[in-house]
Design a protein around this motif. Structure first.
Motif, short mmCIF file in Angstrom:
data_model
loop_
_atom_site.label_atom_id
_atom_site.label_comp_id
_atom_site.label_asym_id
_atom_site.label_seq_id
_atom_site.Cartn_x
_atom_site.Cartn_y
_atom_site.Cartn_z
N ALA A 84 -1.27 8.68 -12.99
CA ALA A 84 -0.84 7.66 -12.03
C ALA A 84 -1.09 8.12 -10.59
N SER A 85 -1.58 9.38 -10.39
CA SER A 85 -1.77 9.97 -9.06
C SER A 85 -0.48 9.89 -8.24
N ARG A 86 0.65 10.17 -8.85
CA ARG A 86 1.92 10.05 -8.13
C ARG A 86 3.04 10.75 -8.89
N SER A 87 4.16 10.92 -8.19
CA SER A 87 5.38 11.36 -8.87
C SER A 87 6.26 10.13 -9.08
N HIS A 88 6.79 9.95 -10.26
CA HIS A 88 7.73 8.84 -10.47
C HIS A 88 9.09 9.25 -9.94
N VAL A 89 9.78 8.31 -9.30
CA VAL A 89 11.10 8.63 -8.75
C VAL A 89 12.11 7.60 -9.27
N PRO A 90 12.74 7.89 -10.43
CA PRO A 90 13.70 6.93 -11.00
C PRO A 90 14.97 6.90 -10.17
N ALA A 91 15.51 5.71 -10.00
CA ALA A 91 16.73 5.60 -9.17
C ALA A 91 17.56 4.42 -9.62
N VAL A 92 18.87 4.54 -9.38
CA VAL A 92 19.78 3.39 -9.53
C VAL A 92 20.39 3.18 -8.16
N ILE A 93 20.40 1.92 -7.71
CA ILE A 93 20.97 1.70 -6.38
C ILE A 93 22.25 0.86 -6.48
N THR A 94 23.17 1.15 -5.56
CA THR A 94 24.41 0.36 -5.51
C THR A 94 24.59 -0.12 -4.08
#
Ligand code: HEM
Length: 432
Positions: free
Chosen positions: A415-425
């Motif tokens: 994907a030529s990238r770092s995945h950054v999983p997040a949950v937002i509130t």
């Protein structure tokens, strides 16, 4: 080369640890000399006497003839003149306009993130940030709000034609890209037609717009008043290419890293709270210095594996002979994680590295080259920093970002990238 493609950055860092400040990297059909000391970096990137240049050869002359002479294809005096003509693009007057345009667009796009906060779903920040940054960038560029369909097509085409430039030394290093060459060329042509149409529309209506595309067009105005359309289109496309993915990748990583330093994250919340809930303006940027440091530190850790040059003369660096025509590369990634400049724990995320004046003064300035250095230093740096400050502020005014505690940046070559999983509130509204 398998080790390189599995983890380009880690591989170069390992080689630096093993072989020191100057070493030769075997590369298919070429040899690359890696330099890793800030003094050597200055020698190569600041090379005002012209010993090192971008990889612009005779093919650039042909490309310029075929598609137009954009900034990236120029060298020597022509390059210097063009760069000077484009400089007003991010001068103070333009930046003031750009700030209000960005803040306005970010406000609208971030309002759509309420649905993520309501559903509590896990999102990938690197997937979601382009939908916030790209519409704003396109409005800055063309004073125009793009339709969702246009934005989607731009996103798809940019991703395709920028793919040879992400984390690679060009097509030769990545056989997969040779197979995709047809798609890449089609995407490039579609994108070029789209930009050409925007340019033609404004040449027909004859108005002068207060936007970035207009500054580029004016830079291409000949003495008689006519505009070198093909060259201008290529410069506009280069700006879009330079902005695409770079800002969202580094911002996503910054947001991913911030929770690893809770004190730094809290300080950012406090700084943002100081805005009193108002949409930030250009004048607020001075009050967002911690946000600026948070981003610079994210960029330090997000740095790419290579900045590449070609030796135009025989030379010597650190006692090593460099033959004319050799490729010479600086690795921002290795440089940015060198314990000599960044302390015993260079992988840790600590924005104080870019906030405390004594800490900054104590290291060589070219230990940090996220925006390059010398004559080819990033033209978009002032705008990039502004995007980062505004977006970090506006995002934290509305949301709190939670990152899984076991997450760490991991470059995904596919994907030529770092995945950054997040949950937002959502940040609770202040009690009256
Ligand atoms: C996080 C975001 C960005 C990073 C890390 C970044 C980094 C860089 C670097 C390292 C270079 C120098 C390349 C070299 O020496 O070979 C560069 C050049 C350039 N960048 Fe950026 N850039 C960013 C965003 C932008 C944006 C938003 C724009 C435009 C709006 C832009 C426009 C340019 C241009 C036009 C050049 C070529 C300058 C020249 O050749 O004179 N960049 N950038």
């Amino acid at each position: 080369m398998g080790d390189y493609w599995a983890d380009p950055c880690g591989y170069l860092r390992e080689l630096r640890n093993r072989y020191g400040d100057v070493y030769r990297l075997p590369w298919p059909m070429a040899e690359v000399v890696m330099v890793n000391h800030p003094d050597h970096v200055a020698h190569v990137l600041n090379s005002r006497e012209g010993k090192y240049g971008r990889m612009i050869g005779r093919s650039a002359g042909f490309a310029g003839f075929a598609v137009g002479a954009g900034l990236g294809l120029l060298d020597g005096e022509k390059y210097r003149q063009r760069r000077k003509a484009l400089a007003p693009m991010f001068g103070r007057r333009q930046l003031t306009r750009i700030a209000s345009c960005l803040a306005d667009e970010f406000d609208k796009s971030l309002a759509r993130w309420d649905r993520f906060a309501e559903s509590g779903e896990r999102i990938d920040l690197h997937e979601e940030l382009p939908a916030v940054i790209m519409p704003a960038f396109m409005r800055v560029m063309f004073s125009k709000e793009l339709t969702d369909a246009e934005l989607h097509q731009v996103e798809v085409d940019m991703r395709a034609w920028m793919s040879p430039f992400t984390y690679s030394l060009g097509f030769l290093g990545r056989p997969r890209l040779l197979l995709e060459a047809g798609n890449i060329a089609q995407a490039w042509l579609r994108m070029r037609r789209w930009v050409l149409r925007r340019v033609d529309e404004r040449l027909v209506d004859g108005q002068s717009y207060d936007d970035t595309a207009q500054v580029v067009l004016d830079a291409h105005r000949r003495d008689g008043g006519s505009i070198r359309r093909r060259d201008a289109v290529l410069d506009i496309m280069s700006l879009m290419g330079a902005a695409w993915d770079s800002v969202d990748a580094s911002l996503a990583l910054t947001l991913g890293l911030l929770p690893q330093n809770p004190a730094a994250q809290q300080r950012l919340y406090d700084e943002v709270d100081g805005l009193g809930g108002a949409v930030p303006t250009f004048d607020d940027l001075d009050r967002l210095q911690w946000a600026r440091a948070c981003f610079a530190e994210g960029l330090r850790l997000e740095a790419p594996p290579f900045l590449l040059r070609v030796a135009k003369v025989n030379d010597t660096i650190g006692g090593y002979q460099i033959r004319r025509g050799s490729r010479v590369a600086v690795s921002p990634y290795a440089l940015h994680r060198d314990a000599r400049w960044w302390g015993p724990d260079p992988d840790s995320y600590d924005p104080m590295r870019f906030y405390d004046k004594d800490t900054i003064a104590a290291r060589p300035s070219l230990a940090y080259v996220a925006f390059g250095a010398g004559p080819r230093r990033c033209l978009g740096m002032p705008m990039t920093e502004m995007i980062a400050q505004l977006l970090l502020a506006q995002l934290h005014q509305r949301f709190r970002v939670q990152i899984p505690t076991d997450w760490s940046p991991r470059y995904d070559p596919a994907a030529s990238r770092s995945h950054v999983p997040a949950v937002i509130t959502k940040v609770p509204a202040p009690a009256n």
